[in-house]
Write an enzyme that holds these catalytic residues in place. Structure first.
Site, PDB file in Angstrom:
ATOM      1  N   GLU A   1      -5.447   1.809   2.023  1.00 25.43           N
ATOM      2  CA  GLU A   1      -5.320   0.638   2.913  1.00 25.43           C
ATOM      3  C   GLU A   1      -5.669   1.016   4.337  1.00 25.43           C
ATOM      4  O   GLU A   1      -6.319   0.263   5.070  1.00 25.43           O
ATOM      5  CB  GLU A   1      -3.888   0.092   2.854  1.00 25.43           C
ATOM      6  CG  GLU A   1      -3.709  -1.237   3.599  1.00 25.43           C
ATOM      7  CD  GLU A   1      -3.296  -1.108   5.056  1.00 25.43           C
ATOM      8  OE1 GLU A   1      -3.232  -2.137   5.750  1.00 25.43           O
ATOM      9  OE2 GLU A   1      -3.057   0.027   5.532  1.00 25.43           O
ATOM     10  N   GLU A   2      -5.237   2.215   4.704  1.00 31.34           N
ATOM     11  CA  GLU A   2      -5.407   2.629   6.107  1.00 31.34           C
ATOM     12  C   GLU A   2      -6.867   2.866   6.474  1.00 31.34           C
ATOM     13  O   GLU A   2      -7.212   2.933   7.640  1.00 31.34           O
ATOM     14  CB  GLU A   2      -4.570   3.886   6.395  1.00 31.34           C
ATOM     15  CG  GLU A   2      -3.067   3.706   6.159  1.00 31.34           C
ATOM     16  CD  GLU A   2      -2.397   2.840   7.226  1.00 31.34           C
ATOM     17  OE1 GLU A   2      -3.113   2.289   8.085  1.00 31.34           O
ATOM     18  OE2 GLU A   2      -1.157   2.734   7.197  1.00 31.34           O
TER      19      GLU A   2
ATOM     20  N   HIS B   1       2.031   4.821  12.841  1.00 33.28           N
ATOM     21  CA  HIS B   1       0.871   5.720  12.648  1.00 33.28           C
ATOM     22  C   HIS B   1       1.066   7.061  13.364  1.00 33.28           C
ATOM     23  O   HIS B   1       0.109   7.655  13.847  1.00 33.28           O
ATOM     24  CB  HIS B   1      -0.430   5.036  13.103  1.00 33.28           C
ATOM     25  CG  HIS B   1      -0.894   4.000  12.115  1.00 33.28           C
ATOM     26  ND1 HIS B   1      -2.091   3.314  12.252  1.00 33.28           N
ATOM     27  CD2 HIS B   1      -0.321   3.529  10.988  1.00 33.28           C
ATOM     28  CE1 HIS B   1      -2.226   2.470  11.236  1.00 33.28           C
ATOM     29  NE2 HIS B   1      -1.170   2.582  10.460  1.00 33.28           N
TER      30      HIS B   1
ATOM     31  N   ASP C   1       4.124  -4.929   3.818  1.00 36.75           N
ATOM     32  CA  ASP C   1       3.632  -3.800   4.602  1.00 36.75           C
ATOM     33  C   ASP C   1       4.518  -3.655   5.838  1.00 36.75           C
ATOM     34  O   ASP C   1       4.409  -4.443   6.768  1.00 36.75           O
ATOM     35  CB  ASP C   1       2.171  -4.055   4.999  1.00 36.75           C
ATOM     36  CG  ASP C   1       1.509  -2.815   5.595  1.00 36.75           C
ATOM     37  OD1 ASP C   1       2.214  -1.829   5.869  1.00 36.75           O
ATOM     38  OD2 ASP C   1       0.283  -2.857   5.781  1.00 36.75           O
TER      39      ASP C   1
ATOM     40  N   HIS D   1       0.837  -1.204   0.000  1.00 35.91           N
ATOM     41  CA  HIS D   1       0.000   0.000   0.000  1.00 35.91           C
ATOM     42  C   HIS D   1       0.868   1.248   0.000  1.00 35.91           C
ATOM     43  O   HIS D   1       1.934   1.298   0.616  1.00 35.91           O
ATOM     44  CB  HIS D   1      -1.028  -0.009   1.136  1.00 35.91           C
ATOM     45  CG  HIS D   1      -0.540   0.302   2.514  1.00 35.91           C
ATOM     46  ND1 HIS D   1      -0.393   1.591   2.976  1.00 35.91           N
ATOM     47  CD2 HIS D   1      -0.208  -0.498   3.550  1.00 35.91           C
ATOM     48  CE1 HIS D   1      -0.003   1.562   4.239  1.00 35.91           C
ATOM     49  NE2 HIS D   1       0.137   0.305   4.621  1.00 35.91           N
TER      50      HIS D   1
END
Ligand SMILES: [Zn+2]
Length: 295
Positions: free
Chosen positions: A169-170, A264, A198, A123
């Site tokens: 994707e997130e 994140h 990933d 991603h």
């Protein structure tokens, strides 16, 4: 994923990107060296510039590369340009999520049996909170550097090679789900295996978490790392875009180097990616993809 009869150890269950249930790597079958005779090697100087480019894109666009942002659009443009120059046939596949246009980028390499496709993806979007360099500039750059290296080496695959960079994707694997949903049953049948990457440049990496599903690919990754004295853990299908393929009955594999302290977060910058780990990961992507596509 439940794997009865084995000792399970929960490594991490955080967010969408990694929900790993790890089990100790099964007794390595034959740690046979992969076929490396013609496989090119990528250096840090061929991988890290892609990450630096993605970091600069985030820096110019409010600090992230999230779904629906200019940071994501410019990331797409960057990766597409590199692939176009390397001779791939590229296409953008739009989808809409939350009323916002998103894209997957697909790149096909010429030749190979179109009835047997090896699909390799990562991603390309980040969360809104940060630039997303380990998650997942690292996987995106590893796949990109591998594709470019194969092009330079003039690979002549037996199976068709396709590469993908997913959007959103997130937000819940949105881009990859959309791609799979758009495939006809016949097109799904043609994908022999989907390999997902990933987070591939984690600092202080302890092991490579190998997605244990499609047997040939799983064995190839385990053999690749074993031949280099690098420890692996088997994990079930979970946590990233390979779930979209697995749910449709398409065999999958791949690996991740796991979470880090900047997961994140705004500090997931290019200096949060370990160049050595990232380069090792890129060469594992390259070596195993080459083996599966040409063998
Ligand atoms: Zn991710």
């Amino acid at each position: 994923m439940e794997i009865p009869g084995r000792i399970r150890r929960t490594v991490a269950v955080v967010g969408l990107c990694v929900a790993l249930v790890a089990v100790p790597a099964a007794a390595q079958a034959e740690p046979a060296a992969p076929r490396t005779a013609q496989v090119p090697v990528v250096t840090a100087e061929q991988v890290m510039p892609h990450l630096r480019a993605l970091q600069e894109i985030a820096d110019r666009n409010g600090g992230n590369r999230a779904h629906g942002t200019q940071g994501f659009r410019q990331s797409l443009t960057y990766v597409k340009r590199v692939l176009d120059r390397a001779g791939f046939r590229t296409s953008l596949r739009p989808f809409t999520y939350n009323g916002v246009l998103g894209y997957n980028l697909i790149a096909d390499w010429r030749g190979g049996d179109p009835e047997h496709v090896v699909l390799v993806g990562a991603h390309l979007d980040s969360v809104a909170a940060g630039p997303g360099m380990n998650d997942n500039g690292s996987g995106a750059a590893a796949v990109l550097a591998s594709a470019v290296a194969m092009s330079r080496a003039g690979v002549v695959p037996k199976r068709h090679m396709r590469f993908a960079w997913w959007g959103a994707e997130e937000q819940g694997l949105i881009g990859s789900k959309d791609y799979v949903a758009e495939l006809s049953a016949a097109e799904r049948e043609k994908i022999d295996v989907y390999l997902n990457f990933d987070m591939t440049g984690t600092k202080d990496v302890r092991q490579w978490f190998v997605v244990h599903d499609e047997p040939r690919a799983t064995d190839a990754f385990e053999a690749y790392f074993a031949a280099r004295g690098l420890p692996t853990f088997d994990i079930g299908i979970g946590g990233s875009d390979h779930v979209s393929f697995g749910a449709a009955g398409i065999p999958v594999s791949g690996f991740t180097t796991g979470l880090d302290d900047c997961y994140h977060d705004a500090c997931d910058r290019v200096d949060n990616v370990d160049p050595g780990t990232e380069t090792t990961s890129a060469n594992a992507v390259l070596g195993v993809t080459w083996q599966l596509a040409t063998g």
